[in-house]
Scaffold this motif. Structure first.
Motif, PDB file in Angstrom:
ATOM      1  N   GLY A  16       0.804  -1.210   0.000  1.00 35.14           N
ATOM      2  CA  GLY A  16       0.000   0.000   0.000  1.00 35.14           C
ATOM      3  C   GLY A  16       0.841   1.265   0.000  1.00 35.14           C
ATOM      4  N   SER A  17       0.161   2.403   0.093  1.00 36.33           N
ATOM      5  CA  SER A  17       0.822   3.707   0.012  1.00 36.33           C
ATOM      6  C   SER A  17       0.366   4.621   1.131  1.00 36.33           C
ATOM      7  CB  SER A  17       0.505   4.374  -1.332  1.00 36.33           C
ATOM      8  OG  SER A  17       0.987   3.612  -2.414  1.00 36.33           O
ATOM      9  N   ARG A  19       1.187   9.007   2.387  1.00 40.16           N
ATOM     10  CA  ARG A  19       1.930  10.234   2.150  1.00 40.16           C
ATOM     11  C   ARG A  19       2.101  10.972   3.476  1.00 40.16           C
ATOM     12  NH1 ARG A  19       0.888  15.671  -1.496  1.00 40.16           N
ATOM     13  NH2 ARG A  19      -0.662  16.101   0.128  1.00 40.16           N
ATOM     14  N   ARG A  63      10.785   3.603  -4.372  1.00 39.76           N
ATOM     15  CA  ARG A  63       9.493   3.434  -3.696  1.00 39.76           C
ATOM     16  C   ARG A  63       9.027   4.720  -3.015  1.00 39.76           C
ATOM     17  NH1 ARG A  63       9.039   0.123   0.528  1.00 39.76           N
ATOM     18  NH2 ARG A  63      11.207   0.372   1.214  1.00 39.76           N
ATOM     19  N   PHE A  64       9.940   5.485  -2.483  1.00 42.27           N
ATOM     20  CA  PHE A  64       9.603   6.721  -1.769  1.00 42.27           C
ATOM     21  C   PHE A  64      10.015   7.927  -2.612  1.00 42.27           C
ATOM     22  CE2 PHE A  64       9.927   5.016   2.894  1.00 42.27           C
ATOM     23  CZ  PHE A  64       9.053   3.979   2.554  1.00 42.27           C
ATOM     24  N   THR A  65       9.225   8.983  -2.526  1.00 49.56           N
ATOM     25  CA  THR A  65       9.541  10.228  -3.234  1.00 49.56           C
ATOM     26  C   THR A  65       9.373  11.404  -2.285  1.00 49.56           C
ATOM     27  OG1 THR A  65       8.751   9.297  -5.323  1.00 49.56           O
ATOM     28  CG2 THR A  65       8.998  11.694  -5.193  1.00 49.56           C
ATOM     29  N   GLN A  78       6.003  10.718  -0.332  1.00 47.87           N
ATOM     30  CA  GLN A  78       5.092   9.715  -0.860  1.00 47.87           C
ATOM     31  C   GLN A  78       5.765   8.355  -0.722  1.00 47.87           C
ATOM     32  OE1 GLN A  78       1.918  10.073  -2.115  1.00 47.87           O
ATOM     33  NE2 GLN A  78       1.872   7.838  -2.236  1.00 47.87           N
ATOM     34  N   MET A  79       5.096   7.447  -0.041  1.00 49.74           N
ATOM     35  CA  MET A  79       5.652   6.118   0.198  1.00 49.74           C
ATOM     36  C   MET A  79       4.773   5.090  -0.496  1.00 49.74           C
ATOM     37  SD  MET A  79       6.734   6.490   4.217  1.00 49.74           S
ATOM     38  CE  MET A  79       5.046   6.561   4.770  1.00 49.74           C
ATOM     39  N   ASN A  80       5.315   4.434  -1.491  1.00 48.75           N
ATOM     40  CA  ASN A  80       4.587   3.417  -2.246  1.00 48.75           C
ATOM     41  C   ASN A  80       5.184   2.042  -1.996  1.00 48.75           C
ATOM     42  OD1 ASN A  80       2.992   5.439  -3.432  1.00 48.75           O
ATOM     43  ND2 ASN A  80       4.441   5.707  -5.118  1.00 48.75           N
ATOM     44  N   ASN A  81       4.395   1.030  -2.284  1.00 48.93           N
ATOM     45  CA  ASN A  81       4.849  -0.354  -2.121  1.00 48.93           C
ATOM     46  C   ASN A  81       5.462  -0.566  -0.733  1.00 48.93           C
ATOM     47  OD1 ASN A  81       5.407  -3.019  -2.771  1.00 48.93           O
ATOM     48  ND2 ASN A  81       7.320  -2.531  -3.829  1.00 48.93           N
ATOM     49  N   LEU A  82       4.725  -0.147   0.278  1.00 46.17           N
ATOM     50  CA  LEU A  82       5.229  -0.253   1.644  1.00 46.17           C
ATOM     51  C   LEU A  82       5.425  -1.707   2.040  1.00 46.17           C
ATOM     52  CD1 LEU A  82       3.221   2.603   3.293  1.00 46.17           C
ATOM     53  CD2 LEU A  82       5.684   2.313   3.479  1.00 46.17           C
TER      54      LEU A  82
END
Length: 117
Positions: A16-17, A19, A63-65, A78-82
């Motif tokens: 999941g993601s 922010r 994964r993070f921006t 923004q944290m994706n694919n946690l």
């Protein structure tokens, strides 16, 4: 004095993601660190005042921006694919210069991020 206030943490399933957001100062380089239970605080990401310089820990690259909006005095991550290994208290940090050292000038109070498997 710079006051940093994080928001956006929570519980999310693996993959999941989330922010994270932090009230920031446009005259400081900003960054994020994290501390998992029983571990030392570690660097995650940092961004310079003009957003011209950005740095990530190898564990979150791709994964993070990190980004910032100086008009709103905010920095985001923004944290994706946690993953479960991302579970930690995440701290916003501000430092007068880039890059941000392990002892920045200012810390936020932290926000909990939990990635469930």
């Amino acid at each position: 004095q710079v006051q940093l206030v994080e928001s956006g943490g929570g519980l999310v399933q693996a993959g999941g993601s989330l922010r994270l957001s932090c009230a920031a100062s446009d005259t400081y380089a900003m960054g994020w660190f994290r501390q998992a239970p029983g571990k030392e605080r570690e660097f995650v990401a940092a961004i310079s005042q003009s957003s011209g310089l950005i740095r990530y820990a190898d564990s979150v690259k791709g994964r993070f921006t990190i980004s910032r909006d100086n008009a709103k005095n905010r920095v985001y991550m923004q944290m994706n694919n946690l993953k479960p290994d991302d579970t930690a208290v995440y701290y916003c940090a501000a430092h007068r210069w880039f890059p941000i050292p392990t002892s920045p000038h200012y810390w936020g109070q932290g926000t909990q991020v939990t990635g469930s498997s």
